[in-house]
Design an enzyme around this catalytic site. Sequence first.
Site, PDB file in Angstrom:
ATOM      1  N   GLY A   9       0.815  -1.208   0.000  1.00 11.41           N
ATOM      2  CA  GLY A   9       0.000   0.000   0.000  1.00 11.41           C
ATOM      3  C   GLY A   9       0.845   1.253   0.000  1.00 11.41           C
ATOM      4  O   GLY A   9       0.609   2.183   0.771  1.00 11.41           O
ATOM      5  N   ALA A  10       1.843   1.297  -0.910  1.00 11.15           N
ATOM      6  CA  ALA A  10       2.841   2.377  -0.865  1.00 11.15           C
ATOM      7  C   ALA A  10       2.633   3.438  -1.939  1.00 11.15           C
ATOM      8  O   ALA A  10       3.505   4.284  -2.135  1.00 11.15           O
ATOM      9  CB  ALA A  10       4.246   1.786  -1.009  1.00 11.15           C
ATOM     10  N   SER A  11       1.506   3.421  -2.603  1.00 13.15           N
ATOM     11  CA  SER A  11       1.309   4.391  -3.682  1.00 13.15           C
ATOM     12  C   SER A  11       0.841   5.749  -3.176  1.00 13.15           C
ATOM     13  O   SER A  11       0.855   6.738  -3.919  1.00 13.15           O
ATOM     14  CB  SER A  11       0.308   3.852  -4.707  1.00 13.15           C
ATOM     15  N   VAL A  51      -3.570  -7.299  -2.109  1.00 12.97           N
ATOM     16  CA  VAL A  51      -3.650  -8.194  -0.948  1.00 12.97           C
ATOM     17  C   VAL A  51      -4.871  -9.107  -1.002  1.00 12.97           C
ATOM     18  O   VAL A  51      -4.961 -10.067  -0.226  1.00 12.97           O
ATOM     19  CB  VAL A  51      -3.635  -7.412   0.383  1.00 12.97           C
ATOM     20  N   ASN A  77       1.121  -2.424   5.287  1.00 13.94           N
ATOM     21  CA  ASN A  77       0.431  -1.147   5.417  1.00 13.94           C
ATOM     22  C   ASN A  77      -0.873  -1.062   4.632  1.00 13.94           C
ATOM     23  O   ASN A  77      -1.723  -0.228   4.929  1.00 13.94           O
ATOM     24  CB  ASN A  77       1.368  -0.021   4.976  1.00 13.94           C
ATOM     25  N   TYR A 142     -14.243  -0.998  10.738  1.00 16.28           N
ATOM     26  CA  TYR A 142     -12.830  -0.610  10.623  1.00 16.28           C
ATOM     27  C   TYR A 142     -12.106  -0.877  11.939  1.00 16.28           C
ATOM     28  O   TYR A 142     -11.025  -1.480  11.959  1.00 16.28           O
ATOM     29  CB  TYR A 142     -12.718   0.861  10.244  1.00 16.28           C
ATOM     30  N   LYS A 146      -8.955  -3.710  12.420  1.00 17.50           N
ATOM     31  CA  LYS A 146      -7.630  -3.305  12.888  1.00 17.50           C
ATOM     32  C   LYS A 146      -7.325  -3.890  14.268  1.00 17.50           C
ATOM     33  O   LYS A 146      -6.182  -4.248  14.576  1.00 17.50           O
ATOM     34  CB  LYS A 146      -7.522  -1.778  12.915  1.00 17.50           C
TER      35      LYS A 146
END
Length: 267
Positions: A9-11, A51, A77, A142, A146
Site C-alpha cells: 500500500g505504498a502508492s 492483498v 500497510n 474498521y 484493525k
Amino acid sequence: MSKVVLVTGASSGIGKAIATFLSEKGYKVYGTSRNPKNIEDFNFKLIALDVLNIETITTAIASIIKLEGKIDILVNNAGIGVTGPIEETPTDEMRNAFNTNFFGAIDVIKTVLPHMRKQKSGLIINTTSIAGYMGLPFRGIYSSSKGALELVTEAIRMEVKRYGIDLVNVAPGDFATDIISRRYHTPLFDDSVYKENYKANLDLMDAHVDTGKNPIEMAEKVYKIIHTKNPKIHYKVGGFLEKFSIVLKRILPDTWFEKLLMNHYKL
C-alpha cells in the site's frame, strides 16, 4: 548490503511516506500498489500486489527474492476504511474490509515468513490503528478489523520468535492522507434513523483527517523501530488525546468510557 524492505500500500499516504523515507535512508525499498502508475513520482520501485489476490502476493514476493535474495523487513500497510451504521452497512463491504485489513495482511505475512525463517531473521511491522483499540460508532467494522490485526500479531510473534523473526504493531491516529477518497461510505439514506448522527460523525471524521498529522511521523517511527534491538509489541503514533484515550479505556469502567465516547461523538 542494504536491507531490503517491502511496503504494501505504498502508492499514497502513510505507505508512500514510509517507503520514501526508508529509501532516502539507504534501504532497498519495494513498494506495492494494485495498479502501479506514475512511477516517476517515486524514489523506490513500485510493483504490483493486491492483498486480495494471493497470486499477486506470491508473484511479487518471489520477484523480490529472485532479485535481492532476501526480504529483511515487511511493512504491512495496505488497508481500507469503511464507515456507516452497522445495521445499514452492506455485509459484503464488511467482508471486503476484513479481507483487506486482516486476511490480506495475514496472506502477505504467510508468504514472506518462509523466506525470513530461511534467512533466520526478519522484522514485520503491521500498520493498525488507534481506532483498533476501541469500538467507535459508525466505524465499528474498521475498528474491528484493525483490532483483530493487533491481536493476531501477538500470536504470530510468539510462534516465530524462535526463528529470529520479530513482529510489531504501529497504530496511527488521524493523519493527513487521501484515505477519505478510498474509504467506503455507507450512503446517508433519507429514511435512516441514524441519518442525523451519522452525517455529523462523517463530518467529524473528515475534519480529523484534514487536520491530521504529517505521515512523515509514521515513517520516522518505523525507522526508529527498525533500529530498536528489542522492539515492543505495540506502538502508537498520534495526538496526546488519541493515545490517552487508550489509557482511559484501560482504567475506566466500561460504561464510563462509553459515555465519554458518546459525548465526544454527540450521541
